[in-house]
Write an enzyme that holds these catalytic residues in place. Structure first.
Site, PDB file in Angstrom:
ATOM      1  N   LYS A   1      56.504  10.880  -3.227  1.00  0.00           N
ATOM      2  CA  LYS A   1      56.116   9.884  -1.990  1.00  0.00           C
ATOM      3  C   LYS A   1      56.320   8.510  -2.516  1.00  0.00           C
ATOM      4  CE  LYS A   1      53.126  13.003   0.625  1.00  0.00           C
ATOM      5  NZ  LYS A   1      51.908  13.180   1.428  1.00  0.00           N
TER       6      LYS A   1
ATOM      7  N   ARG B   1      54.782  24.401   3.913  1.00  0.00           N
ATOM      8  CA  ARG B   1      54.591  25.001   5.219  1.00  0.00           C
ATOM      9  C   ARG B   1      55.550  24.093   6.495  1.00  0.00           C
ATOM     10  NH1 ARG B   1      50.483  26.627   2.628  1.00  0.00           N
ATOM     11  NH2 ARG B   1      49.827  28.718   2.882  1.00  0.00           N
TER      12      ARG B   1
ATOM     13  N   ILE C   1      40.129  17.912   4.820  1.00  0.00           N
ATOM     14  CA  ILE C   1      41.551  17.997   5.257  1.00  0.00           C
ATOM     15  C   ILE C   1      42.314  19.058   4.483  1.00  0.00           C
ATOM     16  CG2 ILE C   1      41.727  15.459   5.712  1.00  0.00           C
ATOM     17  CD1 ILE C   1      43.160  15.332   3.020  1.00  0.00           C
TER      18      ILE C   1
ATOM     19  N   ASP D   1      51.075  10.104   7.386  1.00  0.00           N
ATOM     20  CA  ASP D   1      49.699  10.702   7.279  1.00  0.00           C
ATOM     21  C   ASP D   1      48.393  10.008   7.958  1.00  0.00           C
ATOM     22  OD1 ASP D   1      50.624  12.580   5.639  1.00  0.00           O
ATOM     23  OD2 ASP D   1      50.302  11.444   3.779  1.00  0.00           O
TER      24      ASP D   1
ATOM     25  N   THR E   1      36.272  10.300 -10.127  1.00  0.00           N
ATOM     26  CA  THR E   1      36.436   8.968 -11.022  1.00  0.00           C
ATOM     27  C   THR E   1      36.199   7.735 -10.141  1.00  0.00           C
ATOM     28  OG1 THR E   1      38.248  10.299 -11.745  1.00  0.00           O
ATOM     29  CG2 THR E   1      38.268   7.919 -12.479  1.00  0.00           C
ATOM     30  N   LEU E   2      35.172   7.038 -10.527  1.00  0.00           N
ATOM     31  CA  LEU E   2      34.774   5.725  -9.888  1.00  0.00           C
ATOM     32  C   LEU E   2      35.735   4.708  -9.873  1.00  0.00           C
ATOM     33  CD1 LEU E   2      32.622   4.262  -8.404  1.00  0.00           C
ATOM     34  CD2 LEU E   2      31.556   3.494 -10.513  1.00  0.00           C
TER      35      LEU E   2
HETATM   36  P1  NAP Z   1      45.641  13.740  -4.901  1.00  0.00           P
HETATM   37  O1  NAP Z   1      46.221  12.251  -4.758  1.00  0.00           O
HETATM   38  O2  NAP Z   1      45.906  14.329  -6.228  1.00  0.00           O
HETATM   39  O3  NAP Z   1      43.876  13.318  -4.985  1.00  0.00           O
HETATM   40  C1  NAP Z   1      42.965  14.475  -5.357  1.00  0.00           C
HETATM   41  C2  NAP Z   1      41.655  14.122  -5.126  1.00  0.00           C
HETATM   42  O4  NAP Z   1      40.832  15.138  -5.235  1.00  0.00           O
HETATM   43  C3  NAP Z   1      41.128  12.874  -5.971  1.00  0.00           C
HETATM   44  O5  NAP Z   1      40.163  12.069  -5.310  1.00  0.00           O
HETATM   45  C4  NAP Z   1      40.397  13.614  -7.015  1.00  0.00           C
HETATM   46  O6  NAP Z   1      39.478  12.819  -8.047  1.00  0.00           O
HETATM   47  C5  NAP Z   1      39.709  14.804  -6.235  1.00  0.00           C
HETATM   48  N1  NAP Z   1      39.596  16.034  -7.230  1.00  0.00           N
HETATM   49  C6  NAP Z   1      40.529  16.777  -7.466  1.00  0.00           C
HETATM   50  N2  NAP Z   1      39.613  17.748  -8.283  1.00  0.00           N
HETATM   51  C7  NAP Z   1      38.643  17.627  -8.468  1.00  0.00           C
HETATM   52  C8  NAP Z   1      37.237  17.999  -8.855  1.00  0.00           C
HETATM   53  N3  NAP Z   1      37.354  19.315  -9.585  1.00  0.00           N
HETATM   54  N4  NAP Z   1      36.171  17.436  -8.892  1.00  0.00           N
HETATM   55  C9  NAP Z   1      36.163  16.400  -7.993  1.00  0.00           C
HETATM   56  N5  NAP Z   1      37.074  15.828  -7.583  1.00  0.00           N
HETATM   57  C10 NAP Z   1      38.441  16.485  -7.532  1.00  0.00           C
HETATM   58  O7  NAP Z   1      45.714  14.471  -3.704  1.00  0.00           O
HETATM   59  P2  NAP Z   1      45.882  14.044  -2.201  1.00  0.00           P
HETATM   60  O8  NAP Z   1      47.126  13.870  -2.018  1.00  0.00           O
HETATM   61  O9  NAP Z   1      45.000  12.856  -1.880  1.00  0.00           O
HETATM   62  O10 NAP Z   1      45.346  15.530  -1.415  1.00  0.00           O
HETATM   63  C11 NAP Z   1      43.927  15.774  -1.472  1.00  0.00           C
HETATM   64  C12 NAP Z   1      43.842  17.229  -0.723  1.00  0.00           C
HETATM   65  O11 NAP Z   1      44.095  16.927   0.503  1.00  0.00           O
HETATM   66  C13 NAP Z   1      44.675  18.241  -1.294  1.00  0.00           C
HETATM   67  O12 NAP Z   1      43.925  19.369  -1.323  1.00  0.00           O
HETATM   68  C14 NAP Z   1      45.869  18.082  -0.175  1.00  0.00           C
HETATM   69  O13 NAP Z   1      46.410  19.580  -0.284  1.00  0.00           O
HETATM   70  C15 NAP Z   1      45.094  17.785   1.099  1.00  0.00           C
HETATM   71  N6  NAP Z   1      46.006  17.267   1.977  1.00  0.00           N
HETATM   72  C16 NAP Z   1      45.932  17.972   3.303  1.00  0.00           C
HETATM   73  C17 NAP Z   1      46.791  16.983   4.396  1.00  0.00           C
HETATM   74  C18 NAP Z   1      46.807  17.751   5.563  1.00  0.00           C
HETATM   75  O14 NAP Z   1      47.508  17.409   6.231  1.00  0.00           O
HETATM   76  N7  NAP Z   1      45.691  18.553   6.066  1.00  0.00           N
HETATM   77  C19 NAP Z   1      47.419  15.879   4.051  1.00  0.00           C
HETATM   78  C20 NAP Z   1      47.544  15.559   2.663  1.00  0.00           C
HETATM   79  C21 NAP Z   1      46.810  16.085   1.678  1.00  0.00           C
HETATM   80  P3  NAP Z   1      39.702  12.040  -9.187  1.00  0.00           P
HETATM   81  O15 NAP Z   1      40.423  10.809  -8.605  1.00  0.00           O
HETATM   82  O16 NAP Z   1      38.504  12.031  -9.791  1.00  0.00           O
HETATM   83  O17 NAP Z   1      40.765  12.878  -9.856  1.00  0.00           O
END
Ligand code: NAP
Length: 291
Positions: free
Chosen positions: A72, A20, A234, A108, A164-165
């Protein structure tokens, strides 16, 4: 006309179609009458070093940009100079070329905090002798930026609950020294144990991808969460997630995730185009048209 003529910045990712950022930065370029552009560049991981070299050498046509998945960490590794936040988080999302050197930053944490500051002024204020507790769901890259922000704002207890603990434990280890310095207790938990940890919580954050369009819903009972707590998600597609609806329904103040996306873009735009842009209601409405 403001700024130098035809300044060009971009977002790099692989794939990049979902971003976006062009819509957001183009809105600001139009609003401030800047003779510049912000493009989306699909850069495969093996093409990143050459692309960044061409930015440094002024051959790519870009003075800088943003990086998204999967670049990143690699962006930080390839930088000549990284600010303290990028180094602490181990990842960068903003870059620019200066005197032939590639500089990087991570915005961030700023975006997360600025969104809460704007939506719920004083959200982090309590008398100095009263503890402040946050529960953060998730332990990925976004959770890392959020935990760092909450430590810096003086939270005294942060519970990190993740499917994932071991990933939550790793994140706690990463910030152990910084937390100790600020008298902050960090506690890793499984996501399944998060409900019990909601007692006495001041801030609940969903930093998992649960609740996002196409993903499973986040299943968590808020029964033990104080009604005084602020709840933020978020995830911003949809804007009103199941978590925010449930929290609003019981009287908690809620903050959606779009503002984090908008605020994290502010420092980069200012760096490349020379004007600190405002995050306004009109910008929120503009971005919502395409969510
Ligand atoms: P990431 O590094 O891939 O981490 C994903 C997280 O979600 C991990 O803690 C993962 O747990 C958990 N998860 C994924 N699928 C799951 C499931 N089925 N059940 C339980 N937990 C699950 O992603 P990220 O960059 O941190 O981003 C996370 C989210 O925030 C995304 O949706 C992203 O679009 C959003 N985001 C928003 C902003 C904003 O500006 N608003 C900025 C950054 C990110 P595990 O470790 O167990 O896999």
């Amino acid at each position: 006309m403001t700024g130098s003529p035809d300044i060009r910045a971009c977002v790099i990712g692989f794939p990049i179609t979902h971003s976006r950022s062009p819509q957001l930065h183009t809105y600001w370029l139009d609003q401030y009458g800047i003779d510049g552009c912000y493009a989306a560049e699909s850069i495969a991981p093996d093409g990143l070093p050459d692309f960044l070299l061409s930015v440094k050498q002024d051959a790519a046509g870009y003075c800088g940009g943003n990086a998204t998945i999967p670049h990143k960490e690699a962006l930080l590794a390839l930088a000549d100079k990284a600010d303290a936040t990028a180094r602490i988080l181990g990842a960068a999302n903003t870059f620019w070329s200066e005197h032939g050197a590639l500089h990087v930053s991570n915005t961030d944490t700023y975006g997360f905090l600025a969104n809460l500051d704007a939506a719920v002024p004083q959200w982090d204020r309590r008398p100095a002798d009263i503890s402040r507790k946050a529960v953060v769901l998730g332990a990925g890259g976004a959770a890392r930026a959020i935990v760092f922000g909450l430590i810096s704002r003086g939270f005294t207890e942060i519970v990190l609950a993740n499917r994932t603990l071991s990933r939550a434990e790793k994140l706690v280890g990463h910030f152990a020294a910084a937390a100790e310095q600020q008298n902050c207790r960090l506690l890793p938990l499984t996501l399944a144990d998060a409900e019990a940890a909601l007692v006495h919580t001041d801030l609940l954050v969903n930093a998992t991808s649960l609740g996002m369009v196409g993903q499973d819903e986040l299943e968590i009972s808020l029964t033990r969460l104080p009604v005084s707590a602020v709840v933020t998600d978020i995830v911003y597609t949809p804007l009103q997630t199941g978590l925010l609806s449930a929290a609003q329904g019981r009287g908690n103040r809620t903050v959606d995730g779009l503002g984090m996306l908008l605020h994290q873009a502010v420092p980069g735009f200012e760096r490349w185009f020379g004007i600190r842009p405002q995050v306004t209601e009109a910008l929120h409405r503009h971005m919502l048209q395409d969510l």
